[in-house]
Design an enzyme around this catalytic site. Structure first.
Site, mmCIF file in Angstrom:
data_model
loop_
_atom_site.group_PDB
_atom_site.id
_atom_site.type_symbol
_atom_site.label_atom_id
_atom_site.label_comp_id
_atom_site.label_asym_id
_atom_site.label_seq_id
_atom_site.Cartn_x
_atom_site.Cartn_y
_atom_site.Cartn_z
ATOM 1 N N LYS A 164 -8.184 -1.749 -0.034
ATOM 2 C CA LYS A 164 -6.804 -1.279 0.014
ATOM 3 C C LYS A 164 -6.159 -1.743 1.322
ATOM 4 O O LYS A 164 -6.732 -1.567 2.410
ATOM 5 C CB LYS A 164 -6.755 0.250 -0.058
ATOM 6 C CG LYS A 164 -7.263 0.831 -1.366
ATOM 7 C CD LYS A 164 -6.273 0.620 -2.497
ATOM 8 C CE LYS A 164 -6.705 1.356 -3.762
ATOM 9 N NZ LYS A 164 -5.737 1.201 -4.868
ATOM 10 N N ASP A 189 -5.790 -4.895 -2.492
ATOM 11 C CA ASP A 189 -4.877 -4.109 -3.327
ATOM 12 C C ASP A 189 -3.819 -3.486 -2.430
ATOM 13 O O ASP A 189 -4.122 -2.677 -1.559
ATOM 14 C CB ASP A 189 -5.653 -3.020 -4.069
ATOM 15 C CG ASP A 189 -4.772 -2.241 -5.037
ATOM 16 O OD1 ASP A 189 -3.594 -2.602 -5.194
ATOM 17 O OD2 ASP A 189 -5.275 -1.271 -5.639
ATOM 18 N N GLU A 214 -3.505 -7.691 -5.287
ATOM 19 C CA GLU A 214 -3.018 -6.877 -6.391
ATOM 20 C C GLU A 214 -1.740 -6.137 -6.024
ATOM 21 O O GLU A 214 -1.667 -5.488 -4.984
ATOM 22 C CB GLU A 214 -4.112 -5.867 -6.777
ATOM 23 C CG GLU A 214 -3.794 -5.032 -7.986
ATOM 24 C CD GLU A 214 -4.926 -4.072 -8.322
ATOM 25 O OE1 GLU A 214 -4.764 -3.314 -9.298
ATOM 26 O OE2 GLU A 214 -5.949 -4.055 -7.607
ATOM 27 N N ASP A 239 -0.566 -4.909 -11.581
ATOM 28 C CA ASP A 239 -1.151 -3.641 -12.008
ATOM 29 C C ASP A 239 -0.030 -2.735 -12.502
ATOM 30 O O ASP A 239 0.308 -2.707 -13.683
ATOM 31 C CB ASP A 239 -1.923 -3.023 -10.836
ATOM 32 C CG ASP A 239 -2.473 -1.633 -11.118
ATOM 33 O OD1 ASP A 239 -2.350 -1.148 -12.255
ATOM 34 O OD2 ASP A 239 -3.019 -1.015 -10.191
ATOM 35 N N LYS A 263 -5.325 -1.341 -17.467
ATOM 36 C CA LYS A 263 -5.755 0.057 -17.458
ATOM 37 C C LYS A 263 -5.243 0.716 -18.739
ATOM 38 O O LYS A 263 -4.032 0.726 -18.991
ATOM 39 C CB LYS A 263 -5.201 0.803 -16.244
ATOM 40 C CG LYS A 263 -5.766 0.323 -14.915
ATOM 41 C CD LYS A 263 -5.123 1.078 -13.756
ATOM 42 C CE LYS A 263 -5.697 0.604 -12.420
ATOM 43 N NZ LYS A 263 -4.979 1.213 -11.273
#
Length: 369
Positions: A164, A189, A214, A239, A263
């Site tokens: 992250k 991300d 991401e 995402d 997802k």
């Protein structure tokens, strides 16, 4: 016809073994919804609502999902029986968004459908993999802690590390990790932490040889991501921007990304996730399965999804012990030599740990058909 007798909603809460940190906040306790569907033969299917307690990831929360399930989605299903779980995407079309609520009950029906056909869910949906590669997320505010986490995860065999990042913790943070692990598959991300004003910061990450970055820009954007992708070498993965098949199609058509994170909860269920996978697979766009700090039921559904042939990048599908002292499924998900075995039993391939479910239970409501 899927002859449903009852739908039960369980709201549970469990503490994480350690806080999950992003620039958007910290998750210390995970609240979620477990959906149990029972048919007239007594077979049961399980799904999981993966919205968080607060709307930091999407606009949905546990409370909004409960509202949609109780007052709209379940009543629709009571009035309109279905033959196949894929029909729910049409049945629920009159209800805008609320994808995590839709996915919660849709995935339960997929589990029930596969069990009624005595087949593993992975086989029912066309999965081809006997094992799936497992990746894991590093979410901390300290380089030292990140390095320690990575060391532990590599001992456990994880094949890909996601880190992250945000504008206060990006190049220097990642470069320290890269110095120690020059060949490690690493992705970053950003959870929408940047804007086009940060192009130079993002260009600087090119030299770190990342698998991808991401969702660097706004959570609902595909236009500016296309601008950014032309300026940087690092592949962009979308995402939050991808909440439907049409979003994925448009993003690919205009060059917003080179990779997509799928997802089920974010896109409204397994049926839509499969459509996105198939479209990307036909066009050579790599996909991988993202995680939502799930309990074991959603984790099991993710394993089935990631068995499809287009999932060529290790996903955020880690062992149950990554987050929980004890999960709500039995056996728990385990990672061995960097992979997870795809279950061969009917449905999602895991039993429910009823004792643990009751220990974590906050509320329960039943609906009769």
């Amino acid at each position: 016809m899927i002859k449903i007798s009852t739908v039960e909603l369980y709201v549970i809460q469990m503490p994480l073994k350690s806080p999950f940190l992003t620039h958007l906040g910290a998750v210390k306790d995970r609240e979620g919804i477990i959906v149990k569907v029972t048919n007239t033969d007594g077979l049961t299917g399980f799904g999981e609502g993966v919205a968080f307690s607060t709307p930091w990831y999407t606009e949905e929360t546990v409370e909004t999902c409960l509202h949609m399930l109780k007052n709209f989605l379940i009543p629709l299903l009571q009035k309109h029986p279905i033959e196949h779980p894929g029909e729910l995407s049409v049945l629920f079309k009159s209800i805008k968004r609320n994808n995590m609520a839709k996915a919660a009950i849709e995935t339960a029906l997929w589990d029930l459908f596969a069990k009624s056909h005595l087949e593993p869910l992975s086989k029912i949906i066309g999965g081809t993999r006997a094992v799936i590669a497992s990746g894991v997320v590093v979410a901390t505010d300290s380089t030292a802690k990140a390095l320690q986490q990575i060391e532990n995860y590599l001992v456990d065999g994880y094949q890909r590390i996601k880190v992250k990042i945000n504008p206060k913790q990006d190049y220097s943070f990642l470069s320290e990790i890269r110095k120690i692990y020059p060949d490690l598959p690493i992705m970053a991300d950003a959870n929408s932490a940047y804007s086009l004003k940060d192009i130079d910061r993002l260009k600087a990450l090119d030299e770190l040889n990342l698998l991808m970055i991401e969702q660097p820009l706004a959570h609902d954007d595909i236009i500016e991501h296309a601008v950014l992708q032309k300026e940087i070498r690092t592949p962009i993965c979308l995402d939050e921007s991808i909440v439907s098949f049409d979003d994925a199609r448009k993003a690919i058509e205009i060059g917003s990304c080179q990779v997509i994170n799928i997802k089920m909860g974010r896109v409204g269920g397994l049926h839509e996730a499969i459509k996105i996978h198939d479209y990307c697979f036909e066009r050579g766009i790599p996909v991988w399965c993202g995680g939502m700090i799930e309990f074991g039921i959603s984790r099991a559904h993710n394993i089935a999804l990631a068995s499809l042939p287009g999932f060529s990048i290790p996903g955020d599908i880690s062992a149950s012990s990554r987050f929980w002292d004890e999960d709500i499924i039995s056996p728990e998900v385990t990672v061995e030599n960097g992979v997870i075995t795809v279950p061969k039993y009917p449905g999602i391939g895991f039993e429910i740990n009823e004792k643990r479910l009751q220990e974590t239970l906050l509320s329960k409501k039943s609906f009769f058909f």
